[in-house]
Structures are given as structure tokens and as C-alpha cells.
Design a protein around this motif. Structure first.
Motif, PDB file in Angstrom:
ATOM      1  N   LEU A 178       0.832  -1.202   0.000  1.00  0.00           N
ATOM      2  CA  LEU A 178       0.000   0.000   0.000  1.00  0.00           C
ATOM      3  C   LEU A 178       0.863   1.246   0.000  1.00  0.00           C
ATOM      4  CD1 LEU A 178      -2.601  -0.996   2.759  1.00  0.00           C
ATOM      5  CD2 LEU A 178      -2.835  -1.265   0.292  1.00  0.00           C
ATOM      6  N   ASP A 179       0.472   2.246  -0.784  1.00  0.00           N
ATOM      7  CA  ASP A 179       1.167   3.527  -0.717  1.00  0.00           C
ATOM      8  C   ASP A 179       0.369   4.477   0.182  1.00  0.00           C
ATOM      9  OD1 ASP A 179      -0.959   4.566  -2.234  1.00  0.00           O
ATOM     10  OD2 ASP A 179       0.100   4.233  -4.120  1.00  0.00           O
ATOM     11  N   ASP A 180       0.924   5.660   0.454  1.00  0.00           N
ATOM     12  CA  ASP A 180       0.282   6.597   1.382  1.00  0.00           C
ATOM     13  C   ASP A 180      -1.108   7.014   0.907  1.00  0.00           C
ATOM     14  OD1 ASP A 180       2.410   6.532   3.123  1.00  0.00           O
ATOM     15  OD2 ASP A 180       3.390   8.296   2.263  1.00  0.00           O
ATOM     16  N   LYS A 181      -1.275   7.152  -0.389  1.00  0.00           N
ATOM     17  CA  LYS A 181      -2.568   7.570  -0.940  1.00  0.00           C
ATOM     18  C   LYS A 181      -3.630   6.502  -0.670  1.00  0.00           C
ATOM     19  CE  LYS A 181      -4.700   9.173  -5.280  1.00  0.00           C
ATOM     20  NZ  LYS A 181      -5.718   8.110  -5.425  1.00  0.00           N
ATOM     21  N   GLU A 182      -3.282   5.243  -0.897  1.00  0.00           N
ATOM     22  CA  GLU A 182      -4.227   4.157  -0.660  1.00  0.00           C
ATOM     23  C   GLU A 182      -4.561   4.030   0.820  1.00  0.00           C
ATOM     24  OE1 GLU A 182      -3.539   0.818  -4.087  1.00  0.00           O
ATOM     25  OE2 GLU A 182      -1.917   1.103  -2.642  1.00  0.00           O
ATOM     26  N   ILE A 183      -3.555   4.205   1.678  1.00  0.00           N
ATOM     27  CA  ILE A 183      -3.796   4.128   3.120  1.00  0.00           C
ATOM     28  C   ILE A 183      -4.779   5.209   3.547  1.00  0.00           C
ATOM     29  CG2 ILE A 183      -2.733   4.444   5.393  1.00  0.00           C
ATOM     30  CD1 ILE A 183      -0.208   3.123   4.230  1.00  0.00           C
ATOM     31  N   GLY A 184      -4.601   6.420   3.013  1.00  0.00           N
ATOM     32  CA  GLY A 184      -5.517   7.512   3.332  1.00  0.00           C
ATOM     33  C   GLY A 184      -6.931   7.235   2.850  1.00  0.00           C
ATOM     34  N   GLU A 185      -7.059   6.688   1.652  1.00  0.00           N
ATOM     35  CA  GLU A 185      -8.382   6.369   1.099  1.00  0.00           C
ATOM     36  C   GLU A 185      -9.070   5.283   1.912  1.00  0.00           C
ATOM     37  OE1 GLU A 185      -7.345   7.440  -3.582  1.00  0.00           O
ATOM     38  OE2 GLU A 185      -7.297   5.361  -2.874  1.00  0.00           O
ATOM     39  N   ILE A 186      -8.301   4.287   2.334  1.00  0.00           N
ATOM     40  CA  ILE A 186      -8.877   3.200   3.134  1.00  0.00           C
ATOM     41  C   ILE A 186      -9.337   3.729   4.489  1.00  0.00           C
ATOM     42  CG2 ILE A 186      -8.355   1.043   4.344  1.00  0.00           C
ATOM     43  CD1 ILE A 186      -6.431   0.412   1.993  1.00  0.00           C
ATOM     44  N   ARG A 187      -8.513   4.561   5.107  1.00  0.00           N
ATOM     45  CA  ARG A 187      -8.875   5.131   6.410  1.00  0.00           C
ATOM     46  C   ARG A 187     -10.163   5.948   6.313  1.00  0.00           C
ATOM     47  NH1 ARG A 187      -3.249   6.315   8.862  1.00  0.00           N
ATOM     48  NH2 ARG A 187      -3.235   4.940  10.679  1.00  0.00           N
ATOM     49  N   GLU A 188     -10.279   6.713   5.249  1.00  0.00           N
ATOM     50  CA  GLU A 188     -11.478   7.533   5.060  1.00  0.00           C
ATOM     51  C   GLU A 188     -12.714   6.644   4.889  1.00  0.00           C
ATOM     52  OE1 GLU A 188     -13.196  11.048   2.092  1.00  0.00           O
ATOM     53  OE2 GLU A 188     -11.123  10.318   1.881  1.00  0.00           O
ATOM     54  N   ALA A 189     -12.562   5.576   4.098  1.00  0.00           N
ATOM     55  CA  ALA A 189     -13.686   4.668   3.859  1.00  0.00           C
ATOM     56  C   ALA A 189     -14.071   3.908   5.127  1.00  0.00           C
ATOM     57  CB  ALA A 189     -13.339   3.685   2.742  1.00  0.00           C
ATOM     58  N   LEU A 190     -13.110   3.674   6.020  1.00  0.00           N
ATOM     59  CA  LEU A 190     -13.373   2.926   7.249  1.00  0.00           C
ATOM     60  C   LEU A 190     -14.181   3.722   8.267  1.00  0.00           C
ATOM     61  CD1 LEU A 190      -9.990   1.054   7.888  1.00  0.00           C
ATOM     62  CD2 LEU A 190     -12.207  -0.003   7.418  1.00  0.00           C
ATOM     63  N   GLN A 191     -14.315   5.024   8.067  1.00  0.00           N
ATOM     64  CA  GLN A 191     -15.032   5.856   9.028  1.00  0.00           C
ATOM     65  C   GLN A 191     -16.490   5.437   9.192  1.00  0.00           C
ATOM     66  OE1 GLN A 191     -13.434   8.128  11.019  1.00  0.00           O
ATOM     67  NE2 GLN A 191     -11.677   7.191   9.983  1.00  0.00           N
ATOM     68  N   ILE A 192     -17.068   4.826   8.160  1.00  0.00           N
ATOM     69  CA  ILE A 192     -18.463   4.403   8.253  1.00  0.00           C
ATOM     70  C   ILE A 192     -18.586   2.896   8.486  1.00  0.00           C
ATOM     71  CG2 ILE A 192     -19.290   6.312   6.822  1.00  0.00           C
ATOM     72  CD1 ILE A 192     -19.455   4.349   4.483  1.00  0.00           C
TER      73      ILE A 192
END
Length: 348
Positions: A178-192
Motif C-alpha cells: 500500500l502507498d500513502d494515498k491508498e492508506i488515506g483512502e482506506i482510512r477515510e472509507a473505514l469511518q463508516i
């Protein structure tokens, strides 16, 4: 086939199965769904009941019938409940095939049968419409080879035709980093998503542990000595290991401690599938939870952590296995661009 299910307001797993007289029955297992150990036991029970359903036509011991001795052999052979659960699940598919082909006696098995199983298994569609790959079928055949070895020892067969399968496995897909961009996208999606998914993600991201290992008993987290102990990693309790507590994880773990929880996370039924569904939902089907482990191993390497220390941090006992996780990029070797010098210029 036998199945586990939950009832509203009940903490226990219930099981539905078909009895020997053909009656469909439902009953409580008495095993709690909120306890990881009891959930594993419940799944093992389900797999055992399923195997009995699929192989009801088996004969008695004297005739070499499968059902009369295979489950007992698996129980003797498997040291851990999780291994027994996996083997019993594999056996349920083998039992279904044996029943369909009417191979009621081990003496009926030949090497050619094994090759036919590969085609049968990879073409068999589940209720979801999905099939399994060649490697899964080969793994199940290896179990059948073990069972045939026991059949010879018990006198149910004269020889084991599967003693040397020599079957080519398909090359497994490499899990990406995973790169930093993907990690950020996953974290955002995990909020719900459920809190357990957010917690498991952060623990694995900062320690490289496997999904099952993110369920850490709170008494295995030492806030004084600042370390985390994984008491039951892959390989069992004998492989238990401790690591320094990552600074970024401390606030999360302290919050869980203040909430007086027994474990860092509590898994639902089939947590791996929940993650698979999550990655499909966010349109990243190429990813899986284990990508976090690959990411952690590679970032340790780029940070200059010695291989021996990195292997200790992620509990890798094999240098070969550790190397499989490494993903060298062009940027990783940029600093050695001109490490080797020669006199003169090209073309002169």
C-alpha cells in the motif's frame, strides 16, 4: 449442508444439520459467539456435522468406510482447533466427491481419480456461483493422500497411490504494497465501517501483524514496559512473541484499556470475508488485509532496519518467507545508480 447461525438476543451459536434419519434439526451449540475460542470450536463442529451429512453412505469399519474412521484420524492428527477446523472443512469437500463417485472404499482410489478430482473441484460452483482455484484443490488432495496413508496403516487399503502427487501449483498472486494515498483512502472509507475494522487496520498497519493477531488480550499489553505480546500468532502458542509498542498506537490502546475491554477487537463471523467485501465495496478488489503486512515489511527495509530485526518484529522464522514479502522499487536502488564506475565513456 450443516450451517451455523445466530438468534436475536442470544449470545450462542446455533447449528442446523440433517440427522442420521434424514430429519433437519436445529439446536444450540452452547458455544458463545463473542468468544474467539468457542467460535472456532463451533465452526469445527459445523464442519464435522457437514462431513457426516456428505458421507452418510459410508460403511462400517470392517468394510473400510470413510466415515467410520476419518474424523477420528483428523482429531488425532491435528494439534490445534484451527487446524482441525481447516482439515475438516477440506474433508467435507472430499467426502462430497467420494459420495458422488461412489468411492465407498479406500481401495477404489487411484491416481487417475486424483486428477479427476482437480477438474471436479475447480468446476464445482457454490451457492454464490463462485469456484475455487487449482491450488485449493491440490491442497485438499494432499489431505486425501494423508488419509490414504492412514487407510493403509489401518488395513483399509493395500497401498497409497497418492503418496507422490507431483502436481504443479499455479503461481499465487503477489499481494501488493500500500502507498500513502491508498492508506488515506482506506482510512477515510473505514469511518463508516464497524469500529473493530478501524482498530484492526491501525494495529496491523503499525505492527505488520496478521488479521487474527489484531485481537490482542489487554493483559498482553504492558503500558509500563511499553510492549505488546502476541500470545497466539500463526503457528500456535509456541510462537508467541513480544514487540515494542509503536508510539502511534499507544493512544488507541490506552483508550481501549480505559474502556475496560478484554480484547483490542471482537471479530464478527468470518472477519476475513468482511474485509474482502470491504475492498470490493471501495473498488479495490486487488487488495486484502494481508497487504498491511507486506507494507510494513517493506517500510522496515526502506527505513534501514536490519533483516534479522525486521524478521523478529513480524515473527518471521524463515529468511526465504521474509524475502517473499519484499517489493524492491526503482526508487529503492536510486542511491546506488553510479556505485560501479569504469574508465572511459560509452561509445568511445
Amino acid at each position: 449442508m450443516a450451517s451455523l447461525y445466530r438468534k436475536d438476543k442470544s449470545p450462542f451459536w446455533f447449528i442446523q444439520f440433517i440427522d442420521a434419519d434424514g430429519t433437519r434439526r436445529n439446536k444450540s451449540t452452547g458455544l458463545r459467539a463473542d468468544d474467539r475460542g468457542e467460535t472456532i470450536t463451533a465452526r469445527t463442529l459445523r464442519a464435522q456435522m457437514e462431513a457426516k451429512e456428505l458421507n452418510r453412505v459410508a460403511g462400517e469399519v470392517g468394510g473400510g468406510g470413510w466415515e467410520s474412521w476419518v474424523p477420528k484420524y483428523l482429531e488425532r492428527h491435528c494439534e490445534s482447533p484451527r487446524t482441525l477446523e481447516r482439515y475438516t472443512g477440506n474433508w467435507s469437500w472430499l467426502a462430497l466427491w467420494l459420495q458422488e463417485k461412489r468411492f465407498n472404499n479406500p481401495r477404489a482410489i487411484t491416481y487417475r481419480n486424483a486428477l479427476e478430482y482437480l477438474d471436479w473441484r475447480t468446476a464445482y460452483k457454490k451457492k454464490t456461483g463462485r469456484t475455487v482455484g487449482r491450488n485449493t484443490a491440490i491442497m485438499e488432495l494432499k489431505l486425501l493422500a494423508m488419509i490414504m496413508g492412514e487407510a493403509v496403516r489401518l488395513g483399509h487399503a493395500d497401498a497409497n497411490p497418492l503418496v507422490s502427487l507431483k502436481l504443479r501449483r499455479d503461481k499465487s498472486a503477489r499481494k501488493p504494497e500500500l502507498d500513502d494515498k491508498e492508506i488515506g483512502e482506506i482510512r477515510e472509507a473505514l469511518q463508516i465501517e464497524p469500529e473493530w475494522m478501524q482498530t484492526a487496520f491501525d494495529i496491523s498497519l503499525h505492527t505488520g501483524c496478521r488479521l487474527r493477531e489484531t485481537r490482542i488480550p489487554l493483559n498482553c499489553i504492558d503500558f509500563v514496559e511499553n510492549k505488546i505480546t502476541f500470545p497466539a500468532p500463526k503457528g500456535g502458542e509456541d510462537r508467541a512473541f513480544s514487540v515494542p509498542m509503536p508510539t502511534a498506537l499507544r493512544p488507541l490502546l490506552e483508550g481501549i484499556h480505559k474502556a475496560k475491554r478484554k480484547f483490542t477487537v471482537e471479530f464478527p463471523f468470518q472477519p476475513s470475508r468482511r474485509w474482502q467485501q470491504f475492498f470490493l465495496k471501495i473498488k479495490k478488489p486487488h487488495l486484502c488485509f494481508h497487504c498491511l503486512r507486506v507494507t510494513y515489511v517493506n517500510r522496515l527495509r526502506r527505513a534501514g532496519v536490519p533483516r534479522e530485526a525486521a524478521m523478529r518484529l513480524v515473527n518471521h522464522s524463515s529468511d526465504l518467507i521474509h524475502q517473499i514479502y519484499q517489493r524492491e522499487k526503482v526508487e529503492d536502488v536510486e542511491q546506488w545508480r553510479d556505485a560501479v564506475q569504469f574508465h572511459g565513456q560509452p561509445g568511445k
